[in-house]
Design a protein around this motif. Structure first.
Motif, PDB file in Angstrom:
ATOM      1  N   ILE A  88      -1.661  -2.587   9.601  1.00  0.00           N
ATOM      2  CA  ILE A  88      -1.364  -2.072   8.264  1.00  0.00           C
ATOM      3  C   ILE A  88      -1.110  -0.556   8.248  1.00  0.00           C
ATOM      4  O   ILE A  88      -0.120  -0.108   7.678  1.00  0.00           O
ATOM      5  N   PHE A 118       2.067   1.776  -3.434  1.00  0.00           N
ATOM      6  CA  PHE A 118       0.964   2.285  -4.252  1.00  0.00           C
ATOM      7  C   PHE A 118       0.762   3.782  -4.038  1.00  0.00           C
ATOM      8  O   PHE A 118       0.639   4.564  -4.981  1.00  0.00           O
ATOM      9  N   PHE A 119       0.738   4.202  -2.771  1.00  0.00           N
ATOM     10  CA  PHE A 119       0.477   5.611  -2.486  1.00  0.00           C
ATOM     11  C   PHE A 119       1.688   6.493  -2.790  1.00  0.00           C
ATOM     12  O   PHE A 119       1.563   7.711  -2.826  1.00  0.00           O
ATOM     13  N   HIS A 120       2.831   5.872  -2.991  1.00  0.00           N
ATOM     14  CA  HIS A 120       4.022   6.638  -3.293  1.00  0.00           C
ATOM     15  C   HIS A 120       3.898   7.327  -4.652  1.00  0.00           C
ATOM     16  O   HIS A 120       4.478   8.366  -4.901  1.00  0.00           O
ATOM     17  N   ARG A 121       3.138   6.708  -5.540  1.00  0.00           N
ATOM     18  CA  ARG A 121       2.871   7.360  -6.820  1.00  0.00           C
ATOM     19  C   ARG A 121       1.822   8.424  -6.576  1.00  0.00           C
ATOM     20  O   ARG A 121       0.764   8.140  -6.040  1.00  0.00           O
ATOM     21  N   LEU A 126      -6.589  10.170   1.099  1.00  0.00           N
ATOM     22  CA  LEU A 126      -6.863   8.747   1.299  1.00  0.00           C
ATOM     23  C   LEU A 126      -5.840   8.143   2.251  1.00  0.00           C
ATOM     24  O   LEU A 126      -6.176   7.330   3.112  1.00  0.00           O
ATOM     25  N   ARG A 127      -4.602   8.577   2.099  1.00  0.00           N
ATOM     26  CA  ARG A 127      -3.538   8.026   2.930  1.00  0.00           C
ATOM     27  C   ARG A 127      -3.767   8.358   4.407  1.00  0.00           C
ATOM     28  O   ARG A 127      -3.512   7.559   5.288  1.00  0.00           O
ATOM     29  N   PHE A 155       0.050   1.555  10.414  1.00  0.00           N
ATOM     30  CA  PHE A 155       1.352   1.915  10.985  1.00  0.00           C
ATOM     31  C   PHE A 155       2.475   1.568  10.011  1.00  0.00           C
ATOM     32  O   PHE A 155       3.324   2.399   9.689  1.00  0.00           O
ATOM     33  N   LEU A 160      -6.449   6.315   6.004  1.00  0.00           N
ATOM     34  CA  LEU A 160      -5.973   4.956   6.244  1.00  0.00           C
ATOM     35  C   LEU A 160      -5.532   4.742   7.689  1.00  0.00           C
ATOM     36  O   LEU A 160      -5.529   3.623   8.198  1.00  0.00           O
ATOM     37  N   ILE A 186       0.834  -1.203   0.000  1.00  0.00           N
ATOM     38  CA  ILE A 186       0.000   0.000   0.000  1.00  0.00           C
ATOM     39  C   ILE A 186       0.873   1.259   0.000  1.00  0.00           C
ATOM     40  O   ILE A 186       0.571   2.240  -0.678  1.00  0.00           O
ATOM     41  N   THR A 224       2.441   3.870   6.972  1.00  0.00           N
ATOM     42  CA  THR A 224       2.895   5.231   7.235  1.00  0.00           C
ATOM     43  C   THR A 224       4.415   5.314   7.334  1.00  0.00           C
ATOM     44  O   THR A 224       5.046   6.172   6.728  1.00  0.00           O
ATOM     45  N   ILE A 225       5.008   4.399   8.085  1.00  0.00           N
ATOM     46  CA  ILE A 225       6.462   4.446   8.269  1.00  0.00           C
ATOM     47  C   ILE A 225       7.181   4.122   6.959  1.00  0.00           C
ATOM     48  O   ILE A 225       8.139   4.790   6.576  1.00  0.00           O
TER      49      ILE A 225
END
Lengths: 329, 269
Positions: free
Chosen positions: A203, A127-130, A138-139, A205, A142, A124, A208-209
């Motif tokens: 998930i 995915f969110f890095h893009r 959304l992040r 945590f 989460l 995930i 995020t890190i």
């Protein structure tokens, strides 16, 4: 609270000299000298916290160690007597049928939870890095499952996984599955269900890190790798992963240290049951002390937990140091 | 990365989120269903009912207030103890500072059940069982180490010129701390305070072990005793769960940047 602390004094208020300017002091030392007073004052900033740590962490660890060698039961609270019994508590705890189960469950629970949290969290995060529209929003949403009290998650999942009226079986029924598994009531499924719920909790945590770690990988490296023909999976394998490793180490070890001692979610979902199928070292320590009131045995079980944690604590400190030195965060 | 994606990725993101947040939707859904026998729950609360909330507030309202009082108290105690310590660890060359930092890291490994096991006896002797101050002190053990770690990281970043300037102007140690350092550290204080609140609000272990009567009962324990008995009214259980989740939601909406900062710094420092 913070408002109040922040508003204690306006910074522009002129600073009136309260302390006399330090005279040229003689040789340092002695609390009467300005230098000594200063040092005493500095210690004063630290003393409350040190006292707190001693009372609420140091004392319990020492006391628990002692209690492990004592017959410490409800009677102790009335008579004040806790006879020394040597290794009896440890013998009782280790020879009980539950011990092996609890040890195995702890290992499975920890390994399963960490593996699931990490793999899904990393996927995930990647995915969110893009960047894409609304990605940031959304992040942050989460994070929600991680911020609500664990016991709330326990209650919600308990109802979702309910055999007769739970949402999961209702959903499976709608898909045409005739079987209605008792997710939390069957000895073969309960541990898997508890692990799955704990993965769900972990998930956010991990994401995020790891997302933070991904952000720190310089963009130029990807461009250089792309010139060399490394994109997609190969870029991840040869560029992202090596640079992410310090963060990965921290996430994994921290995850293990926190997961080993998890209590809330297991007590909320199954209370260690059915038939000890989800009993871990931590929950068993709780049961011995606070349900059977055999505090000495509970302490012995707790000490076993500390030893396990300590091994990972050492790993954590090593990983942390490496991350601080290498990752530069 | 600068590779921008379009709304297709947003759609996938929404789907991921929908799956992960489904349990929370379900909690809300069940809480709004009419109470009564636990037959299969409709997917959407068409037959909207607030009975669950009425029952929850009647039976757990007092526990919610207890949780609020304990959590606020924990924030005050934790910040009072942690802030000066963080400042000392960041600024002073005190002997043993390294040991203290090490102890703080190590304290994170100590299982809560071990702390509770040993505290129970002391609390019983001191009459701190079933008391708000007892819970506040115990809950601060979640908050203080964390608050010291993130505030120290922040205070390290304050330029020493600022502090030296104040000292040169004749401000004493305490005055410098209160008049210069604290106002500059607002963000760190807010972050530490928010998390300390959340930790205390979510605490279940100390509520479970250090209270024995209904006299002082945080809402987490209230929920646990709810689900421990045979339940035929899940809508009020879920309504309580929703109410117990309110602080987390509020914090995420109101203070999202602090929360994200806290998660990141808490793990890596």
């Amino acid at each position: 609270m913070a408002e109040r602390a922040g508003g204690v004094a306006a910074p522009e208020r002129p600073l009136v000299s309260t302390a006399a300017p330090e005279p040229v002091s003689g040789p340092a030392g002695g609390w009467r000298s300005p230098r000594g007073r200063e040092r005493l004052l500095q210690l004063g900033f630290l003393v409350p916290a040190v006292l707190y740590l001693v009372v609420f962490f140091g004392y319990p660890v020492v006391q628990n160690l002692l209690m492990g060698f004592q017959e410490y039961t409800t009677r102790t609270f009335y008579t004040g007597e806790a006879p020394w019994v040597g290794l009896d508590n440890y013998a009782a705890v280790i020879s009980s049928n539950v011990f092996g189960t609890a040890l195995l469950n702890t290992a499975l629970f920890t390994a399963g939870s960490i593996a699931g949290q990490f793999v899904l969290g990393l996927a995930i995060a990647v995915f969110f890095h893009r960047r894409f529209p609304l990605g940031g929003l959304l992040r942050s949403l989460l994070l929600l499952p991680w911020l609500i009290p664990l016991i709330v998650s326990g209650a919600v999942w308990r109802w979702i996984l309910d055999q007769d009226n739970g949402a999961l079986n209702q959903f499976l029924g709608a898909l045409g599955v005739a079987d209605r598994p008792g997710w939390l009531t069957s000895t073969s499924l309960a541990l898997i269900a508890v692990i799955a719920v704990n993965i769900w909790i972990g998930i956010p945590f991990n994401t995020t890190i790891l997302y933070g770690g991904l952000q720190d990988v310089p963009e130029e490296l990807y461009e250089a790798a792309a010139l060399d023909g490394a994109t997609g999976w190969r870029a991840f394998r040869h560029v992202t992963w090596p640079l992410l490793r310090p963060v990965v180490a921290v996430v994994l070890v921290l995850g293990v240290v926190y997961t080993i001692k998890v209590l809330d979610i297991i007590l909320g979902l199954t209370d260690g049951g059915p038939a000890n199928a989800t009993q871990t070292v931590a929950t068993q320590a709780y049961h011995l002390s606070f349900q059977e009131f055999r505090f000495g045995e509970g302490a012995a079980m707790g000490n076993v937990l500390i030893v396990i944690s300590l091994v990972f604590a050492l790993l954590y400190l090593r990983a942390n140091r490496r991350a601080l030195v290498g990752g530069g965060r | 990365m600068t590779r921008r994606r379009g709304w297709g990725s947003t759609l996938v993101g929404v789907l991921i989120l929908a799956v992960l947040l489904f349990p929370l939707y379900w909690m809300l859904n069940v809480s709004l269903q009419p109470s009564g026998s636990a037959v299969r729950t409709p997917w959407i609360p068409l037959d909207l009912s607030f009975d669950g909330y009425a029952t929850a507030l009647r039976e757990q309202g007092g526990n919610l207030v207890t949780s609020l009082v304990v959590s606020l108290g924990t924030v005050v105690v934790s910040l009072l103890i942690a802030t000066p310590a963080a400042y000392a660890l960041a600024r002073f060359r005190v002997r043993g500072a390294g040991v203290v930092l090490f102890a703080i890291l190590l304290s994170q490994m100590i299982p809560g059940i071990v702390v509770a096991n040993a505290l129970y006896d002391v609390y019983s002797d001191l009459g701190l069982l079933n008391s708000v101050p007892g819970l506040i002190l115990a809950d601060a053990s979640h908050g203080i180490p964390f608050a010291i770690i993130i505030m120290r990281a922040f205070l390290l970043a304050i330029p020493s010129e600022v502090i030296e300037a104040a000292r040169v102007d004749g401000a004493g140690q305490i005055r410098t701390f209160v008049a210069i350092v604290l106002p500059m550290s607002r963000n760190a204080l807010v972050t530490a305070g928010l998390f300390t609140f959340l930790f205390a609000w979510s605490d279940f272990l100390f509520a479970l072990t250090l209270t024995t009567t209904e006299q002082v009962r945080p809402v987490t324990l209230g929920i646990f005793t709810y689900i421990g008995t045979y339940i035929n009214d899940w809508s009020s259980v879920m309504a309580t769960a929703v109410l117990a989740s309110v602080p987390a939601v509020v914090l995420l909406v109101v203070a999202q940047r602090f929360v994200t900062a806290g998660v990141a710094s808490g793990a890596l420092k």
